[in-house]
Design an enzyme around this catalytic site. Structure first.
Site, PDB file in Angstrom:
ATOM      1  N   TYR A 170     -56.085 -34.389  -8.632  1.00  0.00           N
ATOM      2  CA  TYR A 170     -56.572 -33.169  -7.971  1.00  0.00           C
ATOM      3  C   TYR A 170     -55.415 -32.585  -7.172  1.00  0.00           C
ATOM      4  O   TYR A 170     -54.244 -32.852  -7.462  1.00  0.00           O
ATOM      5  CB  TYR A 170     -57.788 -33.603  -7.111  1.00  0.00           C
ATOM      6  CG  TYR A 170     -58.561 -32.512  -6.445  1.00  0.00           C
ATOM      7  CD1 TYR A 170     -59.179 -31.519  -7.197  1.00  0.00           C
ATOM      8  CD2 TYR A 170     -58.686 -32.476  -5.058  1.00  0.00           C
ATOM      9  CE1 TYR A 170     -59.905 -30.509  -6.568  1.00  0.00           C
ATOM     10  CE2 TYR A 170     -59.425 -31.483  -4.426  1.00  0.00           C
ATOM     11  CZ  TYR A 170     -60.027 -30.501  -5.187  1.00  0.00           C
ATOM     12  OH  TYR A 170     -60.736 -29.514  -4.564  1.00  0.00           O
ATOM     13  N   ARG A 204     -56.161 -16.889 -10.189  1.00  0.00           N
ATOM     14  CA  ARG A 204     -55.657 -17.282  -8.866  1.00  0.00           C
ATOM     15  C   ARG A 204     -55.808 -18.785  -8.740  1.00  0.00           C
ATOM     16  O   ARG A 204     -56.739 -19.300  -8.121  1.00  0.00           O
ATOM     17  CB  ARG A 204     -56.463 -16.544  -7.775  1.00  0.00           C
ATOM     18  CG  ARG A 204     -55.850 -16.586  -6.400  1.00  0.00           C
ATOM     19  CD  ARG A 204     -56.824 -17.181  -5.387  1.00  0.00           C
ATOM     20  NE  ARG A 204     -56.942 -18.615  -5.540  1.00  0.00           N
ATOM     21  CZ  ARG A 204     -57.885 -19.371  -5.010  1.00  0.00           C
ATOM     22  NH1 ARG A 204     -58.832 -18.850  -4.296  1.00  0.00           N
ATOM     23  NH2 ARG A 204     -57.918 -20.688  -5.188  1.00  0.00           N
ATOM     24  N   LYS A 212     -61.769 -30.613 -11.139  1.00  0.00           N
ATOM     25  CA  LYS A 212     -62.978 -30.478 -10.303  1.00  0.00           C
ATOM     26  C   LYS A 212     -64.114 -31.308 -10.902  1.00  0.00           C
ATOM     27  O   LYS A 212     -64.866 -31.959 -10.186  1.00  0.00           O
ATOM     28  CB  LYS A 212     -63.403 -29.001 -10.224  1.00  0.00           C
ATOM     29  CG  LYS A 212     -62.417 -28.100  -9.495  1.00  0.00           C
ATOM     30  CD  LYS A 212     -62.698 -28.005  -8.001  1.00  0.00           C
ATOM     31  CE  LYS A 212     -61.586 -27.229  -7.303  1.00  0.00           C
ATOM     32  NZ  LYS A 212     -61.704 -27.260  -5.838  1.00  0.00           N
ATOM     33  N   GLU A 230     -64.460 -20.868 -10.174  1.00  0.00           N
ATOM     34  CA  GLU A 230     -63.316 -21.486  -9.512  1.00  0.00           C
ATOM     35  C   GLU A 230     -62.052 -20.675  -9.751  1.00  0.00           C
ATOM     36  O   GLU A 230     -61.722 -20.332 -10.896  1.00  0.00           O
ATOM     37  CB  GLU A 230     -63.127 -22.905 -10.077  1.00  0.00           C
ATOM     38  CG  GLU A 230     -62.190 -23.769  -9.287  1.00  0.00           C
ATOM     39  CD  GLU A 230     -62.725 -24.178  -7.922  1.00  0.00           C
ATOM     40  OE1 GLU A 230     -63.849 -24.691  -7.833  1.00  0.00           O
ATOM     41  OE2 GLU A 230     -61.989 -23.973  -6.927  1.00  0.00           O
ATOM     42  N   ASP A 231     -61.372 -20.385  -8.691  1.00  0.00           N
ATOM     43  CA  ASP A 231     -60.031 -19.790  -8.754  1.00  0.00           C
ATOM     44  C   ASP A 231     -59.964 -18.486  -9.549  1.00  0.00           C
ATOM     45  O   ASP A 231     -59.017 -18.243 -10.314  1.00  0.00           O
ATOM     46  CB  ASP A 231     -59.010 -20.832  -9.238  1.00  0.00           C
ATOM     47  CG  ASP A 231     -58.800 -21.937  -8.190  1.00  0.00           C
ATOM     48  OD1 ASP A 231     -59.541 -21.934  -7.173  1.00  0.00           O
ATOM     49  OD2 ASP A 231     -57.915 -22.780  -8.384  1.00  0.00           O
ATOM     50  N   ASP A 258     -66.823 -21.875  -5.475  1.00  0.00           N
ATOM     51  CA  ASP A 258     -66.258 -22.958  -4.677  1.00  0.00           C
ATOM     52  C   ASP A 258     -65.290 -22.435  -3.620  1.00  0.00           C
ATOM     53  O   ASP A 258     -65.225 -22.948  -2.507  1.00  0.00           O
ATOM     54  CB  ASP A 258     -65.535 -23.907  -5.646  1.00  0.00           C
ATOM     55  CG  ASP A 258     -65.104 -25.197  -4.998  1.00  0.00           C
ATOM     56  OD1 ASP A 258     -65.824 -25.674  -4.115  1.00  0.00           O
ATOM     57  OD2 ASP A 258     -64.051 -25.720  -5.393  1.00  0.00           O
ATOM     58  N   ASP A 259     -64.513 -21.425  -3.986  1.00  0.00           N
ATOM     59  CA  ASP A 259     -63.476 -20.925  -3.069  1.00  0.00           C
ATOM     60  C   ASP A 259     -64.083 -20.132  -1.923  1.00  0.00           C
ATOM     61  O   ASP A 259     -63.560 -20.141  -0.817  1.00  0.00           O
ATOM     62  CB  ASP A 259     -62.472 -20.083  -3.858  1.00  0.00           C
ATOM     63  CG  ASP A 259     -61.885 -20.888  -4.990  1.00  0.00           C
ATOM     64  OD1 ASP A 259     -61.185 -21.878  -4.704  1.00  0.00           O
ATOM     65  OD2 ASP A 259     -62.171 -20.579  -6.163  1.00  0.00           O
ATOM     66  N   ASN A 264     -53.470 -24.138  -0.627  1.00  0.00           N
ATOM     67  CA  ASN A 264     -53.052 -25.202  -1.544  1.00  0.00           C
ATOM     68  C   ASN A 264     -52.106 -24.663  -2.610  1.00  0.00           C
ATOM     69  O   ASN A 264     -52.135 -23.478  -2.894  1.00  0.00           O
ATOM     70  CB  ASN A 264     -54.295 -25.779  -2.244  1.00  0.00           C
ATOM     71  CG  ASN A 264     -55.236 -26.436  -1.269  1.00  0.00           C
ATOM     72  OD1 ASN A 264     -54.822 -27.195  -0.413  1.00  0.00           O
ATOM     73  ND2 ASN A 264     -56.509 -26.125  -1.392  1.00  0.00           N
ATOM     74  N   ASN A 283     -60.880 -30.020   2.526  1.00  0.00           N
ATOM     75  CA  ASN A 283     -60.876 -29.524   1.147  1.00  0.00           C
ATOM     76  C   ASN A 283     -62.310 -29.457   0.625  1.00  0.00           C
ATOM     77  O   ASN A 283     -63.125 -30.339   0.923  1.00  0.00           O
ATOM     78  CB  ASN A 283     -60.041 -30.464   0.277  1.00  0.00           C
ATOM     79  CG  ASN A 283     -59.808 -29.904  -1.108  1.00  0.00           C
ATOM     80  OD1 ASN A 283     -60.744 -29.766  -1.896  1.00  0.00           O
ATOM     81  ND2 ASN A 283     -58.569 -29.577  -1.409  1.00  0.00           N
TER      82      ASN A 283
HETATM   83  O1  LIG Z   1     -58.672 -26.965  -5.411  1.00  0.00           O
HETATM   84  C1  LIG Z   1     -58.516 -27.187  -4.181  1.00  0.00           C
HETATM   85  O2  LIG Z   1     -57.847 -28.110  -3.738  1.00  0.00           O
HETATM   86  C2  LIG Z   1     -59.243 -26.304  -3.207  1.00  0.00           C
HETATM   87  C3  LIG Z   1     -59.513 -25.002  -3.811  1.00  0.00           C
HETATM   88  O3  LIG Z   1     -60.571 -24.746  -4.349  1.00  0.00           O
HETATM   89  C4  LIG Z   1     -58.417 -24.035  -3.897  1.00  0.00           C
HETATM   90  O4  LIG Z   1     -57.387 -24.199  -3.226  1.00  0.00           O
HETATM   91  O5  LIG Z   1     -58.566 -23.087  -4.669  1.00  0.00           O
HETATM   92 MG   LIG Z   2     -60.338 -23.298  -5.865  1.00  0.00          MG
END
Ligand SMILES: O=C([O-])CC(=O)C(=O)O
Ligand SMILES: [Mg+2]
Length: 588
Positions: A136, A189, A207, A279-280, A302-303, A444, A488
């Site tokens: 991770y 992103r 994840k 996610e992202d 999640d973000d 991160n 996190n």
């Molecule tokens: O993935 C991770 O460590 C936390 C997160 O969702 C990000 O930074 O986008």
């Molecule tokens: Mg993320």
């Protein structure tokens, strides 16, 4: 035969049926076989011999007993020794520790996951603190950057623009049925690393490994998906090893229609109760996707929401160390994107719930700085919609240090995606204004953290309470050891997901995020506080996840959004009983 249950004769069916996957029978009832036959274009056969050894879900390597080797045509395919899973684990940990380069450890672990799934999860669960930074954040970030070069096997489903009009068919190609959690990215992103296009796949894969290891969701119920609508990353477009579509990103209506086809196909193929974790995604899509689909699907970003919930948990816990209520704080954020505004909104909601003050009022305790300076009312017209609620009355302030001096925050939170932005001057100003400044550098991976743990402790002369998105080692300062916490979202999403699945939730609501935060905050012990921590250690994460799951499920039932009835009397016990165990099963 369709279900995993039927694929191999197996002694401990109980283990197989535990799991939110036993969940399979709980959630889908006895219909699964029928469901399978309806949607599966192929037939599963009983594996034996070398086929059995090549299937990572069933392979046990040298741990196959003589009896199993005999019964399943494995004799001679393995050397004579029979090892226990514990010995295999010790051997693999020993081997992993020989690699000094984190990416090599990552690749070795991915190989293990593809060779022997249960052993992979046993390692991850038993050595979570050591291996989390490998599978991770931060190593997964580097893996995504180099994904084209290290690519060996697809670990998830790729849905590219080439599949427009056929997304449902593509979903049906995925070999597992009974999917309960999808983590999807479009790679625009990735962490704070920007647009990594199709190579973002490492993120959903990572994840979902945590969904299993930390939250106990069966691996076969997890589906990583990368949507490839192109990339604007010129370096990748020029890279001969790039694995994605070599075109610039689709945007606007074309993008929206493609995502809509995807979301409809997901619901059609997996029903209402599959959890889709966004996610992202880039800001400009993330907020819109979440608000568009939160009324029709079980979706969670999640973000925006996971990060918000984990930060709120830390702030609730910190009340004990700081002796202050949430409402007595002044919050300043650097970064006004998904994480920044998501956290800000959840804090405002929590204060509003606690004090009864309207949320418009509680938002006024919270200030955000973006690349153009402090967000103030005179900028309102030109602000993106998600920033507008934070445009309070104030004269313009052009940068972070100016804002720290003007606003005098008690809590400083970095969500900018830009490293080294909490300068010495900023941290010193926080320490001048506060006895114990609370500083969270959340971006991160490690390279993008707003400051390091060492900087936070040194510049505040050991007074900061510090947390970060990426892990930092303990810091020695003036003869004292400081343990930085890792704020996190992986504290939250595995337990939240488990709670949603075990209750059969059909929608996610902010109150469920608050329930997750409260459950996490309640796990911080006096001993943790004494060490300056506002999060519990990861070593206990499965228990933490079970508690989060139980609190989320309780809230889901209270809100009338749970479809798995009746409600278990003891939700913590039920959560525990649902969790996947990586211990090998015996084959008859
Ligand atoms: O993935 C991770 O460590 C936390 C997160 O969702 C990000 O930074 O986008
Ligand atoms: Mg993320």
């Amino acid at each position: 035969m369709g279900s995993a249950l039927a694929e191999l004769p197996c002694d401990d069916v109980a283990d197989n049926r535990s799991g939110v996957g036993g969940g399979i029978s709980d959630v889908y009832g006895e219909d699964l076989a029928t469901l399978d036959q309806l949607v599966t274009p192929w037939v599963t056969s009983v594996a034996s011999g070398s086929t059995l050894m090549r299937d990572p879900r069933y392979n046990k390597g040298l741990a196959f007993t003589d009896k199993e080797r005999d019964a399943h045509y494995l004799t001679g395919l393995l050397p004579p020794v029979v090892l226990t899973q514990d010995v295999q684990e010790r051997k693999l940990m020993h081997n992993l520790r020989q690699y000094t380069v984190p990416l090599q450890r990552y690749m070795a672990l991915m190989d293990l996951q593809e060779r022997n799934e249960r052993l992979f999860y046993k390692l991850l669960i038993d050595n979570v603190e050591e291996l989390l930074p490998v599978v991770y954040t931060p190593t997964v970030g580097e893996a995504c950057q180099k994904y084209g070069s290290i690519f060996r096997k697809p670990q998830g489903l790729y849905i590219s623009l080439k599949e427009k009009g056929k997304i449902l068919e593509v979903l049906k190609n995925w070999p597992q049925r009974g999917i309960q959690v999808i983590v999807v990215t479009d790679g625009e992103r990735i962490l704070g690393l920007g647009d990594l296009g199709c190579q973002g796949m490492g993120i959903p894969v990572g994840k979902l490994s945590l969904y299993t290891a930390l939250g106990g969701i069966r691996p076969s119920a997890c589906l990583p998906i990368t949507i490839d609508v192109g990339t604007n990353n010129q370096k990748l477009l020029n890279d001969e090893f790039y694995i994605g579509l070599k075109q610039r990103r689709a945007t606007g209506q074309e993008y929206a229609e493609f995502l809509h086809e995807f979301m409809c196909a997901v619901k059609q193929n997996y029903g209402e109760k599959v959890l889709v974790q966004f996610e992202d995604f880039a800001n400009h899509n993330a907020f819109d996707l979440l608000s568009k689909y939160s009324t029709t699907h079980l979706v969670f970003n999640d973000d925006i929401q996971g990060t918000a919930s984990v930060v709120l948990a830390g702030l609730i816990a910190a009340q004990k160390v700081l002796g202050k209520k949430l409402a007595d704080h002044t919050f300043l954020f650097l970064g006004a994107g998904e994480a920044g505004t998501g956290i800000a909104e959840l804090i405002a909601l929590k204060i509003s719930r606690e004090t009864g003050a309207p949320i418009d009022e509680t938002r006024k305790k919270i200030w955000l700085v973006d690349s153009k300076g402090l967000i103030v009312s005179s900028r309102k017209e030109s602000l993106q919609h998600f920033k507008q609620p934070w445009a309070h009355e104030h004269e313009p302030v052009k940068d972070l240090i100016g804002a720290v001096n003007a606003i005098k925050p008690t809590v400083l939170i970095g969500t900018s995606g830009v490293g080294q932005t909490f300068t010495k001057e900023v941290v010193e100003a926080m320490a001048t204004n506060n006895e114990k400044p609370l500083i969270l550098a959340l971006s991160n991976p490690t390279s993008q953290a707003e400051c390091t743990a060492e900087q936070a402790y040194t510049w505040s002369k050991g007074r900061a309470i510090f947390g970060s998105g990426s892990p930092f080692d303990p810091v020695e300062y003036n003869g004292k050891t400081y343990l930085p916490g890792q704020a996190n979202n992986c504290y939250i999403f595995p337990g939240l997901g488990l709670g949603l699945i075990m209750s059969g939730a059909i929608r996610v609501r902010d109150d469920m995020l608050l329930a997750a935060s409260e459950a996490l905050a309640a796990q911080v012990t006096e001993e943790n506080f004494a060490n300056g921590l506002i999060y519990p250690p990861f070593s206990n994460i499965r228990q933490i996840s079970a508690n989060i799951a139980a609190n989320v499920a309780a809230k889901t039932y209270d809100l009338g959004l749970a479809s798995n009835l009746p409600r278990a009397a003891d939700l913590v016990k039920f959560a525990e009983s649902c969790m996947y165990s990586p211990v090998y099963r015996n084959y008859r």
